[in-house]
Design an enzyme around this catalytic site. Structure first.
Site, mmCIF file in Angstrom:
data_model
loop_
_atom_site.group_PDB
_atom_site.id
_atom_site.type_symbol
_atom_site.label_atom_id
_atom_site.label_comp_id
_atom_site.label_asym_id
_atom_site.label_seq_id
_atom_site.Cartn_x
_atom_site.Cartn_y
_atom_site.Cartn_z
ATOM 1 C CB ALA A 113 -0.868 -0.007 1.250
ATOM 2 N N GLY A 132 0.328 -5.037 0.466
ATOM 3 C CA GLY A 132 -0.778 -4.938 -0.478
ATOM 4 C C GLY A 132 -0.415 -5.515 -1.840
ATOM 5 C CD GLU A 137 -3.030 -7.575 2.095
ATOM 6 O OE1 GLU A 137 -2.630 -6.403 1.951
ATOM 7 O OE2 GLU A 137 -3.798 -7.939 2.997
ATOM 8 C CD GLU A 196 1.034 -5.816 5.148
ATOM 9 O OE1 GLU A 196 1.742 -6.800 5.454
ATOM 10 O OE2 GLU A 196 0.470 -5.707 4.045
HETATM 11 N N1 COA Z 1 4.618 3.307 0.291
HETATM 12 C C1 COA Z 1 5.117 4.516 0.024
HETATM 13 N N2 COA Z 1 6.426 4.715 -0.231
HETATM 14 C C2 COA Z 1 7.228 3.645 -0.227
HETATM 15 C C3 COA Z 1 6.761 2.351 0.047
HETATM 16 C C4 COA Z 1 5.377 2.204 0.303
HETATM 17 N N3 COA Z 1 4.840 1.005 0.535
HETATM 18 N N4 COA Z 1 7.790 1.499 -0.017
HETATM 19 C C5 COA Z 1 8.866 2.220 -0.322
HETATM 20 N N5 COA Z 1 8.532 3.515 -0.450
HETATM 21 C C6 COA Z 1 9.414 4.621 -0.814
HETATM 22 C C7 COA Z 1 10.468 4.890 0.228
HETATM 23 O O1 COA Z 1 9.998 5.773 1.221
HETATM 24 C C8 COA Z 1 11.577 5.480 -0.595
HETATM 25 O O2 COA Z 1 11.237 6.818 -0.845
HETATM 26 P P1 COA Z 1 12.390 7.925 -1.002
HETATM 27 O O3 COA Z 1 13.230 7.474 -2.155
HETATM 28 O O4 COA Z 1 11.633 9.187 -1.223
HETATM 29 O O5 COA Z 1 13.123 7.891 0.307
HETATM 30 C C9 COA Z 1 11.471 4.752 -1.932
HETATM 31 O O6 COA Z 1 10.137 4.217 -1.964
HETATM 32 C C10 COA Z 1 12.442 3.615 -2.091
HETATM 33 O O7 COA Z 1 12.364 2.773 -0.947
HETATM 34 P P2 COA Z 1 13.672 2.173 -0.273
HETATM 35 O O8 COA Z 1 13.226 1.418 0.921
HETATM 36 O O9 COA Z 1 14.683 3.238 -0.081
HETATM 37 O O10 COA Z 1 14.185 1.206 -1.418
HETATM 38 P P3 COA Z 1 14.792 -0.245 -1.316
HETATM 39 O O11 COA Z 1 15.033 -0.673 -2.715
HETATM 40 O O12 COA Z 1 15.880 -0.288 -0.322
HETATM 41 O O13 COA Z 1 13.619 -1.166 -0.724
HETATM 42 C C11 COA Z 1 11.418 -2.082 -0.501
HETATM 43 C C12 COA Z 1 12.445 -1.394 -1.438
HETATM 44 C C13 COA Z 1 10.132 -2.184 -1.263
HETATM 45 C C14 COA Z 1 11.911 -3.467 -0.128
HETATM 46 C C15 COA Z 1 11.243 -1.247 0.788
HETATM 47 O O14 COA Z 1 10.980 0.086 0.432
HETATM 48 C C16 COA Z 1 10.120 -1.694 1.690
HETATM 49 O O15 COA Z 1 10.291 -2.618 2.458
HETATM 50 N N6 COA Z 1 8.966 -0.990 1.608
HETATM 51 C C17 COA Z 1 7.879 -1.178 2.513
HETATM 52 C C18 COA Z 1 7.095 -2.383 2.157
HETATM 53 C C19 COA Z 1 5.938 -2.518 3.101
HETATM 54 O O16 COA Z 1 6.043 -2.439 4.297
HETATM 55 N N7 COA Z 1 4.798 -2.736 2.476
HETATM 56 C C20 COA Z 1 3.598 -2.910 3.208
HETATM 57 C C21 COA Z 1 2.897 -1.614 3.271
HETATM 58 S S1 COA Z 1 1.362 -1.827 4.049
#
Ligand code: COA
Length: 689
Positions: A65, A104, A107, A127
């Protein structure tokens, strides 16, 4: 190719619709994507598609999400509407996954009829690390595939599984070839399109476990991993939602999941953890230091000083793949350090955390040397000698004379003036502070101390290095104690004042552990050593409780007693400590009074917020969130409390100011931060929206 909206396009290959999502950087499922998916599915069906492939552009499938939308009013269509459209589709919808299908994102994929992934992909429901649960059917669909125990494990740990494991678990139906995801997804679609059997939907399956089996699995989890649940609300809610899935009424399960999700979304724990998620990403951004400033290449490193810190730093560097030359004039110290490095690395093999080849490779990258001459070709040298200015300056003069131009010279000082160290070299711009926390191979915080003259690319290299070491790099300006130790010193002073006023060390420690800290200030002093922090042996006048204990040889755990007696299993406050407290009270004319837990909590934390405000106004940190991250990563500040500045915002800055003023009026040596006072007066906040 047809544009559905700004982030979704629709393509057709031989009757197969290709719905492409393209919302950089991670295809988070924000409003535009949700709208695009809904409209895209409808358009594909209108166009007579025989199957639909859902695939993402860029580095990853949907990573969840859009976290930035949390806390704001939700705008339809929400993800369940996309999922309902997919599940209602009369033709198969196939999720084609690369990168990470998280939250999400997974999901969404679970609502598709089939899932295909390249082997390098990973899939998970993280999450929990945001204090939430999967709120778009994840708690109901995943157990229908993998069973209760595995679903609980994935959701309460938040750890993703590899595509190969997901294939074994049945989360993924087939693996695609790396680099050929779309081709393989189209081929898969051709195979399944037009099949006469009804389309498979995860929601139509039954969970294999009975409610009793689910209850037993939950009880086992609670017993085996009690810490998962301590202070954290989400794991308990996840258990409840998963338990609901075993009743096998999908809609009722979804309703229960939604109720629990909304409760978490409104919780302080989740707000704190979401704050930590974004702050963690913000700390590595240095204002004015754009992506065009490249880090200097670093392969060969050197560490000077084979003591505890030097050895820990060596371990951290070796584990991250660097070669390390460890230098100490004392051959015996070098031998001991090498033995400790070897033991630590081999212990990891014994624990199954490292394979033997990797261990051998790590150890082979270590060289021992007795002279700094051996560092002539190093790219980065980290000095970790005794914490005395003259000694450090001497080491830097020697380094300056031998190390190649362009190399980075770092000091691991924990409070000395980095500018004064840099000034003795001919290249102050190449000097930086890298303040590791003990044990340096384990603790996550790395304070990066920027002196006045530091070059931008040196700072960029330090930020890159922190990441490479798996640490959280937080940049600090030069000041006594930098960020974390400076703040915690104020907490120590406040604790001592309350101890003299009437609280006992164990009461103070308990209030801190109840708040979620791994240990309180006095247990921590006992662990670190009373003689190590804040005791000036030469000038000890026996005036403070610590001085009295130190002079009597009660130096903490290593001598069997400090504030506590450690001889028997559970540490108890020692009689020497009680006597020392009485002595100091008598001398200062303090008659002890009962002190409540609330007074201790605010007494210890208010001063941290006050000092944090000073770091902001002095420009020591770039933003208040840096303070929160430094204390979460460096001092085990409970992440579900969000760090001191988040805590301050939550309890209210004006209350903090009032309490601080009252303490100042009682004669406590606190100076109020003008910034804190101003912000409190205007009703402003440091980090909370
Ligand atoms: N929603 C909004 N922004 C998100 C996001 C999300 N679910 N996941 C990542 N971002 C943003 C980060 O804030 C970052 O923004 P920035 O460049 O402005 O700082 C950018 O995307 C890149 O994320 P980053 O974590 O730096 O990249 P990465 O390649 O190291 O890791 C992921 C990628 C997807 C593994 C990691 O971002 C992550 O674990 N995200 C969260 C996933 C999550 O918890 N999802 C469930 C949400 S309910």
């Amino acid at each position: 190719m047809k544009s559905i909206n700004s982030v979704v396009t629709l393509d057709r290959v031989d009757g197969i619709a290709i719905l492409r999502l393209d919302s950089p950087p991670v295809n988070a499922l924000g409003l535009a994507l949700r709208e695009g998916i809904l409209a895209g599915i409808a358009a594909a069906l209108d166009g007579g598609a025989r199957a639909i492939v859902l695939i993402c552009e860029g580095r990853t499938f949907c990573a969840g999400a859009d976290i930035a939308e949390f806390g704001k009013p939700l705008v339809a269509p929400l993800l369940p509407e996309d999922q309902a459209a997919i599940e209602a589709s009369p033709v198969p919808v196939i999720a084609a996954i690369h990168g990470t299908a998280l939250g999400g994102g997974l999901e969404l994929a679970l609502a598709c009829h089939y899932r295909l992934a390249v082997p390098s992909a990973s899939l998970g429901l993280p999450e929990v690390s945001l204090g939430l649960l999967p709120g778009a059917g994840g708690t109901q669909r995943l157990p229908r595939i993998v069973g209760v125990a595995r679903a609980l494990d994935m959701m309460t740990s938040g750890k993703p599984v590899s595509a190969t494991t997901a294939r074994e678990l049945g989360i993924v139906d087939a693996l695609a070839r790396e680099g050929h995801l779309l081709d393989d997804a189209i081929a898969f679609a051709r195979k399944v399109e037009g099949a006469s059997a009804p389309l498979p939907r995860v929601r139509d399956r039954k969970v294999a476990d009975t409610p009793e089996e689910a209850a037993a699995a939950i009880a086992r989890l609670r017993q085996q991993q009690p810490r998962l649940f301590q202070g954290f609300k989400a794991p308990g809610h996840i258990c409840e939602a998963v338990a609901a899935s075993t009743l096998n009424d999908f809609e009722a399960g979804i309703a229960e999941e939604l109720r629990l999700f909304q409760d978490l979304l409104a919780s302080d724990e989740s707000a704190a953890q979401i704050h930590a998620f974004f702050s963690e990403r913000a700390v590595s951004k240095v204002p004015g230091l754009g992506k065009e400033v490249a880090a200097r290449p670093v392969k060969a490193t050197g560490v000077i000083g084979a003591g505890t810190m030097g050895t820990g730093i060596t371990l951290a560097l070796l584990a991250a793949g660097f070669t390390v030359t460890l230098v100490d004039r004392d051959a015996e110290a070098l031998r001991r350090a090498a033995a400790r490095v070897e033991k630590t690395v081999l212990d990891q093999v014994a624990k199954g955390r490292l394979n033997e080849d990797a261990a051998k490779a790590q150890l082979a990258r270590l060289t021992l040397a007795e002279s700094v001459e051996s560092l002539a070709d190093a790219d980065l040298v980290i000095e970790a000698v005794f914490e005395r200015m003259a000694l450090k300056q001497q080491v830097f003069r020697e380094l300056d004379a031998v190390v190649r131009p362009g190399a980075i010279l770092a000091t691991n000082t924990s409070f000395l003036d980095v500018d004064a160290i840099a000034a003795v070299t001919s290249r102050p711009g190449d000097v930086i502070g890298l303040h590791f926390f003990a044990p340096a191979n384990i603790m996550r915080l790395l304070e990066i101390v920027r002196g006045k003259a530091v070059h931008g690319d040196v700072l960029a290299t330090a930020i890159w290095l922190a990441r490479k070491l798996g640490k959280l790099g937080v940049v600090s300006g030069v000041c006594d104690g930098f960020i974390a130790n400076r703040l915690m010193a104020r907490r120590g002073e406040a604790a001592d004042a309350l101890m003299l006023a009437g609280a006992s060390p164990d009461q103070i420690d308990r209030v801190m552990t109840d708040h979620g800290f791994p240990m309180g200030p006095y247990r921590m002093m006992d662990l670190v050593g009373l003689d190590v922090v804040g005791w000036d042996r030469e000038n000890s006048a026996g005036r403070t409780v610590q001085e009295i204990l130190c002079e009597a040889g009660h130096w903490g755990q290593k001598t069997g007693s400090g504030y506590y007696e450690h001889a028997s299993g559970t540490p108890v406050v020692s009689s020497a400590t009680l006597a020392a407290i009485d002595t100091v009270r008598a001398r200062e004319g303090i008659s002890p009074r009962p002190i409540g837990d609330d007074e201790i909590l605010s007494g210890l934390l208010d001063v941290i917020v006050n000092e944090g405000a000073k770091l902001v106004e002095e420009g020591i940190v770039y933003r208040a969130a840096d303070i929160d991250m430094a204390l979460i990563a460096g001092y085990g500040w409970p992440v579900y409390r969000g760090g001191p500045m988040f805590w301050g915002d939550a309890v209210g800055l004006s209350g903090i100011v009032e309490r601080l003023k009252a303490r100042i009026a009682q004669g406590q040596p606190i100076t109020l931060s003008p910034l804190l006072e101003r912000m409190a007066a205007k009703g402003q906040r440091f980090v909370r929206a």
